[in-house]
Design an enzyme around this catalytic site. Sequence first.
Site, PDB file in Angstrom:
ATOM      1  N   GLU A 174      26.179 -11.970 -40.091  1.00 39.01           N
ATOM      2  CA  GLU A 174      27.059 -10.821 -39.365  1.00 39.01           C
ATOM      3  C   GLU A 174      25.955  -9.605 -39.196  1.00 39.01           C
ATOM      4  O   GLU A 174      26.638  -8.524 -39.450  1.00 39.01           O
ATOM      5  CB  GLU A 174      28.247 -10.647 -39.930  1.00 39.01           C
ATOM      6  CG  GLU A 174      29.546 -11.916 -40.809  1.00 39.01           C
ATOM      7  CD  GLU A 174      30.634 -11.092 -41.223  1.00 39.01           C
ATOM      8  OE1 GLU A 174      30.721 -10.059 -41.692  1.00 39.01           O
ATOM      9  OE2 GLU A 174      31.551 -12.477 -41.781  1.00 39.01           O
ATOM     10  N   ASN A 214      24.367 -16.260 -39.614  1.00 35.70           N
ATOM     11  CA  ASN A 214      25.660 -16.577 -39.598  1.00 35.70           C
ATOM     12  C   ASN A 214      26.667 -15.209 -39.539  1.00 35.70           C
ATOM     13  O   ASN A 214      26.657 -14.361 -39.302  1.00 35.70           O
ATOM     14  CB  ASN A 214      26.360 -17.054 -41.563  1.00 35.70           C
ATOM     15  CG  ASN A 214      27.822 -17.989 -41.043  1.00 35.70           C
ATOM     16  OD1 ASN A 214      27.621 -18.750 -41.583  1.00 35.70           O
ATOM     17  ND2 ASN A 214      28.502 -16.955 -42.256  1.00 35.70           N
ATOM     18  N   HIS A 251      36.156 -19.016 -37.233  1.00 30.89           N
ATOM     19  CA  HIS A 251      37.945 -18.019 -37.670  1.00 30.89           C
ATOM     20  C   HIS A 251      39.001 -17.866 -36.572  1.00 30.89           C
ATOM     21  O   HIS A 251      38.688 -16.804 -35.861  1.00 30.89           O
ATOM     22  CB  HIS A 251      37.254 -16.135 -38.542  1.00 30.89           C
ATOM     23  CG  HIS A 251      36.763 -16.763 -40.033  1.00 30.89           C
ATOM     24  ND1 HIS A 251      37.306 -17.386 -40.729  1.00 30.89           N
ATOM     25  CD2 HIS A 251      35.645 -16.880 -40.310  1.00 30.89           C
ATOM     26  CE1 HIS A 251      36.692 -17.852 -41.898  1.00 30.89           C
ATOM     27  NE2 HIS A 251      35.612 -15.886 -41.184  1.00 30.89           N
ATOM     28  N   GLU A 280      32.951 -21.597 -41.922  1.00 33.92           N
ATOM     29  CA  GLU A 280      33.824 -21.025 -42.423  1.00 33.92           C
ATOM     30  C   GLU A 280      35.626 -21.507 -41.184  1.00 33.92           C
ATOM     31  O   GLU A 280      35.846 -20.231 -41.763  1.00 33.92           O
ATOM     32  CB  GLU A 280      33.425 -19.622 -42.611  1.00 33.92           C
ATOM     33  CG  GLU A 280      32.711 -19.273 -43.049  1.00 33.92           C
ATOM     34  CD  GLU A 280      31.673 -17.796 -43.417  1.00 33.92           C
ATOM     35  OE1 GLU A 280      33.404 -16.935 -42.885  1.00 33.92           O
ATOM     36  OE2 GLU A 280      30.784 -17.497 -43.142  1.00 33.92           O
ATOM     37  N   ASP A 282      38.438 -21.422 -40.310  1.00 35.88           N
ATOM     38  CA  ASP A 282      40.518 -22.057 -40.374  1.00 35.88           C
ATOM     39  C   ASP A 282      40.950 -21.011 -39.244  1.00 35.88           C
ATOM     40  O   ASP A 282      40.492 -20.052 -37.824  1.00 35.88           O
ATOM     41  CB  ASP A 282      40.729 -20.756 -41.155  1.00 35.88           C
ATOM     42  CG  ASP A 282      39.910 -19.207 -41.857  1.00 35.88           C
ATOM     43  OD1 ASP A 282      39.395 -19.110 -40.786  1.00 35.88           O
ATOM     44  OD2 ASP A 282      39.608 -18.996 -43.064  1.00 35.88           O
TER      45      ASP A 282
HETATM   46  C1  XIL Z   1      36.088 -13.300 -47.503  1.00 33.13           C
HETATM   47  C2  XIL Z   1      35.961 -13.751 -49.233  1.00 33.13           C
HETATM   48  O1  XIL Z   1      36.694 -14.571 -48.510  1.00 33.13           O
HETATM   49  C3  XIL Z   1      37.012 -12.946 -49.321  1.00 33.13           C
HETATM   50  O2  XIL Z   1      37.753 -13.359 -50.575  1.00 33.13           O
HETATM   51  C4  XIL Z   1      36.279 -11.441 -49.854  1.00 33.13           C
HETATM   52  O3  XIL Z   1      37.319 -10.447 -49.897  1.00 33.13           O
HETATM   53  C5  XIL Z   1      36.098 -11.042 -48.474  1.00 33.13           C
HETATM   54  O4  XIL Z   1      35.101 -12.293 -47.958  1.00 33.13           O
HETATM   55  N1  XIL Z   1      33.428 -14.016 -43.226  1.00 33.13           N
HETATM   56  C6  XIL Z   1      32.044 -14.053 -44.476  1.00 33.13           C
HETATM   57  C7  XIL Z   1      32.559 -14.079 -45.988  1.00 33.13           C
HETATM   58  O5  XIL Z   1      30.658 -14.765 -44.518  1.00 33.13           O
HETATM   59  O6  XIL Z   1      32.172 -13.532 -46.843  1.00 33.13           O
HETATM   60  C8  XIL Z   1      33.692 -13.663 -45.705  1.00 33.13           C
HETATM   61  O7  XIL Z   1      34.751 -13.991 -47.039  1.00 33.13           O
HETATM   62  C9  XIL Z   1      35.015 -13.782 -44.575  1.00 33.13           C
HETATM   63  C10 XIL Z   1      34.520 -13.758 -43.021  1.00 33.13           C
END
Ligand code: XIL
Length: 498
Positions: A174, A214, A251, A280, A282
């Site tokens: 990020e 990522n 996401h 990731e 969802d």
């Molecule tokens: C999130 C976790 O799921 C949470 O438990 C934590 O509080 C914050 O991070 N992008 C990412 C992940 O790269 O590491 C994040 O994970 C979600 C968004």
Amino acid sequence: MNDVPAQPKRRTRGAARLLLGGACALAITVSSMALATFARADLSGPPGATLKAAAERSGRYFGAAMGADRLNDSGFLTIANREFDMMTAVNEMKPDATEPNRGQFDFRAGDAIYNWATQRGMRFRGHTLAWHAQQPRFWGSLSGSALRTAMIEHINGVMAHYKGKFAYWDVVNEAFAENGSRRSSNLQSTGNDWIEVAFRTAHAADPSVKLCYNDYNIENWTYAKTQGVYNMIRDFKSRGVPVDCVGLQTHFTGGSSLPGNFQQTLSSFAALGVDVALTEADVTNASTSQYQGLTQACMNVPRCVGITTWGIRDSDSWRGSENPLLFDRNSNPKAAYTAVLNALNAASTTVPGTPTAPPTTAPPTTAPPTTAPPTTAPPTTAPPTTAPPTTPPSTGQPGACTATYRMVNSWGGGFQGEVTVANNGSTTLSGWTVRLTLAGGQTIANVWNGINTGTSGAVGVRNAEYNGSLGANTSTTFGFLVNGSSSAAPGGLSCTSP
Ligand code: XIL
């Protein structure tokens, strides 16, 4: 106007941080060696009945993220073991978890997840080494070269512990803002080259693991942030910065839903010579059509190596109130699960370089030739009259480079080919173009490490931006995927330069 709204709100880091308590242990040896299953692609086999079996048909993986708190959750573990073949730690391998105090590394929670997963044959994605969030407290009091040094030491310390054990590492997470420029952060303030320093450090620490960038909101090809990341990866590849993959977090919220051009984004990144992965995933309310679409986009891009969902059941999700995962709170698969499973099983491309399953039909030694052997087939066209060497095929220098073809892999509906472009001369070439002719009915689906003109019949492939310069006596390769009922080798191979 920006049609991709910001990332769903994150939970506070305190809420999810592991409380390990007490003094931090120094490196604890990971006790188990990876018993990883390496997928063998076999698109002709029966459909897979689980996510991992369906993904492995095309040489891909299906992954999940888990926190150490799930190691005591038998409902979670049962599904994880049955359905997934790649695992990621949710928080336990982030910088604050692995190096809470300078030089004091704590791998207990990460190792517990790693050991559980790899003892069950899963592979592992490390997440993450350098990020603006979830940093060790001591990074907060550092800046400039001192923070840069701390980042380098962190990467070295963590990667030494997991050396040779992971399939992928998210090296940088990020680092871009929504407008396509670099996100402002303490790491960015150490100098614009911090990302490439992180990748070079990581490559030196463990040359065997694939190193990924990522990010989220990089799924829409026309979005500024996507273009910003793309330009960085293109620049890295052109300058030899060791980046191997791009993770698209995927996401999808109510506002930033699956873009129609998602596949174009994946294939555009892949054309730079990197793997891509959905890291990731969802989706708000687990929209069946969006899950189907994101899976299908990945299956259509050969270098899309796998999909990871951020948790397994809705009760595991950081966006739990949106019910965004494939299993409900009672561990039942949802409609989106079936949509994903079907899309995985319908894959028509395999991951380049994936070993193919041994043939289940008669092996070649015993199978009689189904077509006339070449010795008995008279030429249907008169070759001497059509191939006079009087006119060079292009304005380039014929003979400056050579092109050699090999088939890497074939299946019922197509094959994967590779061409080695060699400079046998004594001067550096500044570019190359290979021409080849595909057999009837064959169509190119994808080219990597090269840029193609045409997809059937006479096709040209010129160098990508980063592999045009070929020193004396060196070579490079490009790969391509062909759909078609025959896997006949392309004919009329030639190479010209520039
Ligand atoms: C999130 C976790 O799921 C949470 O438990 C934590 O509080 C914050 O991070 N992008 C990412 C992940 O790269 O590491 C994040 O994970 C979600 C968004």
